[in-house]
Design an enzyme around this catalytic site. Sequence first.
Site, short mmCIF file in Angstrom:
data_model
loop_
_atom_site.label_atom_id
_atom_site.label_comp_id
_atom_site.label_asym_id
_atom_site.label_seq_id
_atom_site.Cartn_x
_atom_site.Cartn_y
_atom_site.Cartn_z
N GLY A 43 0.83 -1.21 0.00
CA GLY A 43 0.00 0.00 0.00
C GLY A 43 0.87 1.26 0.00
N SER A 115 6.63 -4.54 -2.19
CA SER A 115 6.32 -3.15 -2.50
C SER A 115 6.46 -2.30 -1.23
CB SER A 115 4.91 -3.08 -3.11
OG SER A 115 4.70 -1.87 -3.77
N TRP A 116 5.39 -1.64 -0.75
CA TRP A 116 5.49 -0.90 0.50
C TRP A 116 5.88 -1.83 1.65
CZ3 TRP A 116 6.23 3.39 3.01
CH2 TRP A 116 5.93 3.44 4.38
N ASP A 270 8.66 -4.71 -14.09
CA ASP A 270 7.88 -4.06 -13.03
C ASP A 270 7.76 -2.57 -13.36
OD1 ASP A 270 6.90 -2.94 -10.66
OD2 ASP A 270 7.96 -4.37 -9.39
N HIS A 298 4.89 -6.15 -11.61
CA HIS A 298 4.88 -5.90 -10.17
C HIS A 298 3.96 -6.86 -9.41
CE1 HIS A 298 5.57 -3.41 -6.63
NE2 HIS A 298 4.25 -3.36 -6.41
#
Length: 319
Positions: A43, A115-116, A270, A298
């Site tokens: 997120g 990711s986050w 990505d 991604h």
Amino acid sequence: MDDLYPPIQVRAEGMLDVGDGHRIYCQEAGNPDGKPVVVLHGGPGSGISPMARRHFDPEAYRIILFDQRGAGRSTPHIGTPDVDLSANTLWHLVADMEKLRERLNLDQWQLFGGSWGATLALAYAETHPSRVSEIILRGVFTVRRGELDWIYNGGAANLFPREWEDFLAPIPEDRRDDPLSAYRELVYHPDRAIRERAAIAWSTWEGAIVCLRPDPAFHNQYASPEFAVTFARLALHYFCHGAWLEEGQLIREAGKLSGIPGVIVQGRYDAVCPPATAYELHRAWPDSKLELVEAAGHAVTDPGMLAALREATDSFRSP
């Protein structure tokens, strides 16, 4: 999805008071005597996903998940009117992880994040390296200015021009030189219709570029108002503050990870988090292995990603 373990049921769940008026929702699954691993969702704001439990052998792992501040079932939720965000920063999340580890009486745990979630994993590991047994990362993101500009200031627009036009549409033309700050005003606008429209446009942009090939399921998820409002508001709160990191901090301090084995799983194509960041981290982290998945973007469900992640978790499942 043959590279996932079969669905794994939640074994225990509850709320942990982490201070500052925040309570985070936590889950456990798998073997209560197994190797501890904590799953860090992306997120910011996406929350716990049932699929995240399925990366791990439930006979070997004690699987721990939690909704980060403001997300999922944690309280107060980012959607709460006039929510106070002063105690919702990257370093609050790092402290929350320590409170959770101590509450579970764990000496060490494995970190798993994409990711986050990779950002949070790196921040935690560089702050508390002695508490980390291994790290598995996917789609590395370190919140540097260049990474944010790639996604939100025209970089990825070179690959997705029509979708970029849709992303810019809610922003007045005289504010389009700084989409992040413009969007932050829009998603916190007092008019619900304005902030919801902006949140959906923000979220739909990432939904459009997350997969190697267009996937209606991702589009529908990211365009859902319930998902989009949380995702957009938390992401913009963090990104407009550079996640409270010094520029380049997570790569510069990767030497603190020395002695911690890790695997970085990265899609070659990505478009959200291009491979350059993963490669720089790999070069700076002496005990890491970089797995470049050639036919992937991604999304965790892109070809080859699930297999690479399962190989990584299986390789570390022994105590």
